[in-house]
Design an enzyme around this catalytic site. Structure first.
Site, short mmCIF file in Angstrom:
data_model
loop_
_atom_site.label_atom_id
_atom_site.label_comp_id
_atom_site.label_asym_id
_atom_site.label_seq_id
_atom_site.Cartn_x
_atom_site.Cartn_y
_atom_site.Cartn_z
N SER A 109 -49.63 -28.20 36.91
CA SER A 109 -49.33 -28.82 38.20
C SER A 109 -47.96 -28.45 38.76
O SER A 109 -47.60 -28.93 39.85
CB SER A 109 -49.42 -30.35 38.07
N GLU A 158 0.79 -1.23 0.00
CA GLU A 158 0.00 0.00 0.00
C GLU A 158 0.83 1.28 0.00
O GLU A 158 0.38 2.30 -0.51
CB GLU A 158 -0.94 0.00 1.21
#
Length: 822
Positions: free
Chosen positions: A478, A201
């Protein structure tokens, strides 16, 4: 006299006498024009200076302030390794896979391990839990025998004797910008990656002052000549474009970019600029979130931190900087590999890579992970609960932007077990009938002693935000009956062998109507033993018992156990017509599992800020909820549900585990529940349909199989509650609760509250007691009859009086002696 002519031709006048009318205005105009130009230049310079000052402030404000919105990262609990710990080879295999550790005989790099027989050599990555709690990388040598660690050593001292294998990343909480990044320091970036970046780069990065004149000139010529648009930007300019500007291809943007690049280099060092670039660069997309920085990209594409990447993998990431979409290794592997080789070639050209290493690197495969660690969370339901808990304490922006680290209570081994159990068993149930085709389920599990949530399943294959573990408020059936029986035991009116009436009952409602609850088998069972009524889940017995103590008492008991929802003041609430979530019920059964102590269920251990400071540490907020002796009896009753009742299927996990729990089924078989616990896990399962249509499954046939499959995948410890003071074990007659004897047919050896011992004995026990007393009296008389008084001396009357007094005292303690005998 002749007049003289005084006028002469202009040409004859002296030079000094010529008029200057035309010359003077010209000079004045030139002076004014020059002044204007000078003013314009000065104004331009002032404006430029002001503009530069503005740009300078823009640069320093962001660069020296908060550079990024850093997402919060959420982790599981770590795996604790110590001698005697319950860790087997399957656990180690799974955990190392979740951390993406690689098998390597040399184990010379972090994130590698070697297994030889049952001995592991693990080179850990280390982990920072807080500024004062840092695990550095180390090598662990550990041997497993059976299901336990027999020995463990490490290259770093561990004062506590516990070595932690780092936690698993389970997801993040992301900024509104949808940018995701994992900030790394320059010291954490391998030098070859930096070399590759500069070679590709910006080869003059360490020489220029922010801009490359040659690069800018080339870009301008190409753009004006109609050639291919290109930048030729330096790394500093690329950082300016990404960090401050946009990607518009205009001269204005390019000029700003160049000016700001110069200014940036005037303020900050090359290392600071390079580190910021490494964390800012865009390197791909994860759904709606962008992957920013090499640190996160390393995890996203390879499942490893940067320092563990090979040279060719580092080069691949550098190559992606030119075009993350074009060179995406998952979508375009050939293009990505070609670009990677160009980067490697650049390194070879600048001599930062040898020919030999270059030849090896270009032959390497990409080795991209299929499912990225930093991708979609594999545990979204648990992560959702963590977020909800965090939102009660922190502002939303702080969670999204401040880079917090959250250590959760998730146990990845338990979570994987939950996922597999729900997926497997729901799949089987869905194939049973048309009613179960659209079946859904939820599972929650916690450590009962600490209240730490370890696993959650609450959604389908795709998380939509509706988490059934907390959002599905359904009737619980229950599951609430144990609270009724607990109240009866606590009152002292009943013990575990008492008789309960399961005959038909009619309850007059406040609106003038009558309610006649029925049992699920549509049968009446008359008087049944206390534990039988609970273990067989008889409705009529539960309603009769509940009404005896009142619905208000029932509601207060639930509040006492941590239920925050309002309990409707209707008798049907006794049979579970209360809308609660699996998480609500987990809290209730956590109390039963711990001897009556309530520790709020939570999903977070610690929250740490970006500086390593602990913002929150969840401690044990334990409170006494139920008297220990009452809970001890209730636990015994719940164990009978598994031993002889509706949850007998759970005995397959091991009769020595003494498991306890309760099935739950609602009207028309719309919801199936099971809640239960071992010594180290309390878990709740719900099965039903989102549209609340009947499923044709009970708690025992729908939810219990999922629960059993889940618990079977874990290492369970037995339920072994310590016996509290105030408990005595007695032989009682089953179905009357009276004192009995082990020789009686219906006798059971049961724990009883010392404060409420039975005052009556069964006829069988009384008969045996009388026989034993008569036998003792007979033996005593025989002994006295054989006793001869020497020399015919009389018996001492004082001794006889003392004996009579002793008999009176014995009579006072007759009940105590009888209880002891019974």
């Amino acid at each position: 006299m002749q007049k003289s002519n005084s006028k002469l031709p202009n040409t004859q006048l002296p030079q000094s006498a010529r008029p200057i009318v035309s010359t003077l205005p010209s000079q004045q105009r030139g002076l004014v024009f020059s002044s204007l130009i000078l003013i314009v230049i000065i104004a331009g310079m002032v404006l430029l200076a002001l503009y530069l000052i503005k740009l300078d402030r823009t640069i320093t404000h962001k660069f020296e302030g908060k550079r990024w919105d850093i997402p919060a990262k959420v982790y599981s609990q770590p795996l604790e390794l110590y001698q005697g710990a319950s860790v087997d080879t399957d656990t180690m295999k799974t955990w190392l896979e979740l951390l993406n550790y690689q098998s390597n005989k040399a184990y010379d790099r972090t994130g590698t391990y070697h297994k030889s027989g049952n001995t592991y050599f693990i080179h850990t990555r280390g982990f920072t839990y807080s500024a004062n709690d840092v695990d550095k990388e180390q090598v662990i040598k550990m041997t497993i025998n059976g299901n336990k660690i027999s020995s463990v050593q490490s290259t770093l001292p561990a004062k506590s004797g516990i070595i932690r294998l780092e936690p698993v990343n389970i997801g993040g909480i992301y900024p509104d910008s949808n940018e995701d990044r994992m900030v790394v320091s320059l010291d954490d970036v391998p030098q070859p990656l930096i070399d590759a970046l500069i070679a590709t780069e910006d080869r003059a990065f360490y020489e220029h002052k922010g801009v490359s004149v040659r690069g800018i000139a080339r870009a301008v010529i190409n753009n004006f000549s109609g050639g291919s648009r290109q930048g030729g930007s330096t790394i500093t300019q690329q950082l300016i474009k990404n960090f401050y500007l946009n990607s518009d291809r205009t001269l204005k943007r390019k000029a700003n970019e160049a000016l700001m690049a110069v200014l940036l280099e005037l303020h900050y060092s090359k290392d600071e600029i390079l580190q910021t670039y490494l964390n800012e660069i865009y390197l791909g997309q994860n759904g709606k979130r962008s992957i920013n920085g090499f640190g996160l990209a390393s995890q996203f594409y390879f499942g490893k931190p940067l320092k563990e990447l090979r040279l060719d993998q580092q080069a691949m990431l550098v190559g992606m900087a030119k075009g993350p979409s074009i060179y995406n290794p998952r979508r375009n592997p050939n293009d990505s590999k070609e670009r990677r080789n160009i980067v490697l070639g650049n390194m070879l050209a600048v001599e930062s890579l040898s020919q030999e290493d270059y030849d090896k690197a270009i032959e390497r495969p990409l080795d991209i992970v299929e499912k990225p660690v930093e991708g979609k969370s594999q545990f979204p339901d648990f992560l959702d609960i963590v977020k909800r808990e965090l939102n009660t304490v922190y502002y939303s922006d702080d969670l999204k932007n401040e880079g917090l680290t959250i250590i959760s209570t998730l146990d990845p081994i338990a979570q994987l077990a939950a996922d597999k159990a729900v997926d497997k068993k729901l799949g089987e149930l869905r194939r049973k009938s048309s009613k179960t085709k659209d079946l859904q389920g939820a599972l929650v599990s916690a450590n009962p002693e600490t209240g730490e949530l370890v696993s959650v399943v609450g959604s389908g294959s795709e998380f939509t935000g509706f988490n059934r573990a907390v959002d599905a408020k359904r009737q619980v059936g229950s599951l609430l009956k144990p609270v009724i029986y607990m109240t009866a035991l606590e009152s002292g009116r009943y013990n575990l062998a008492s008789s309960v009436d399961d005959s038909p009952i009619t309850v007059n409602l406040s609106d003038g109507t009558k309610w006649n609850p029925k049992n699920y088998d549509n049968r009446d069972h008359g008087y049944v033993p206390f534990t039988t009524a609970l273990s067989q889940s008889y409705n009529q017995a539960a309603v009769r018992l509940g009404m005896e103590f009142g619905i208000d008492t029932f509601a207060k008991q639930l509040k006492r156990m941590g239920v925050k929802e309002d309990i409707p003041p209707y008798p049907s609430a006794l049979l579970g017509s209360v809308n609660l979530s699996p998480m609500d019920m987990l809290g209730v059964y956590q109390v039963f599992a711990t001897g009556g102590f309530r520790t709020p269920i939570h999903s977070i251990r610690t929250v740490i800020d970006d500086r390593g400071r602990i913002l929150q540490r969840t401690g044990l907020n334990t409170q006494r909820s139920i008297p220990p002796e009452t809970n001890y009896l209730t636990n015994y009753a719940l164990q009978q549900v598994v031993a002889t009742g509706s949850a007998k299927r759970a005995k397959s996990l091991g009769s020595n585990l003494n498991l306890a729990g309760k099935t739950g089924t609602t009207n028309d078989f719309r919801d199936a529940w099971f809640a239960g616990y071992s010594g180290n896990y309390v878990s709740v399962v719900w099965v039903g349909r989102d549209d609340n249509k009947p499923i044709g499954l009970s708690g025992g046939s729908g939810a219990l199989p999922v629960w059993v499959d889940y618990m079977d995948r874990l290492k369970l410890t037995p339920v072994s509650l310590p016996e509290p003071e105030g408990i005595e074990w007695l032989w009682l007659e089953n179905n009357s609760g009276k004192l009995s004897n082990e020789r009686c047919t219906d006798a059971r050896y049961l724990p009883v509250l010392s404060a409420h011992l039975p005052e009556e004995a069964s006829s069988c026990a009384l008969g045996l007691y009388q026989q034993d007393r008569a036998r003792e009296q007979s033996q005593l008389q025989n002994q006295q009859g054989n006793f001869e008084i020497p020399n015919g001396e009389a018996v001492d009357t004082d001794s006889q009086e003392n004996s009579d007094e002793q008999d009176e005292n014995d009579a006072d303690t007759w009940y105590d002696r009888a209880v002891e005998w019974f």
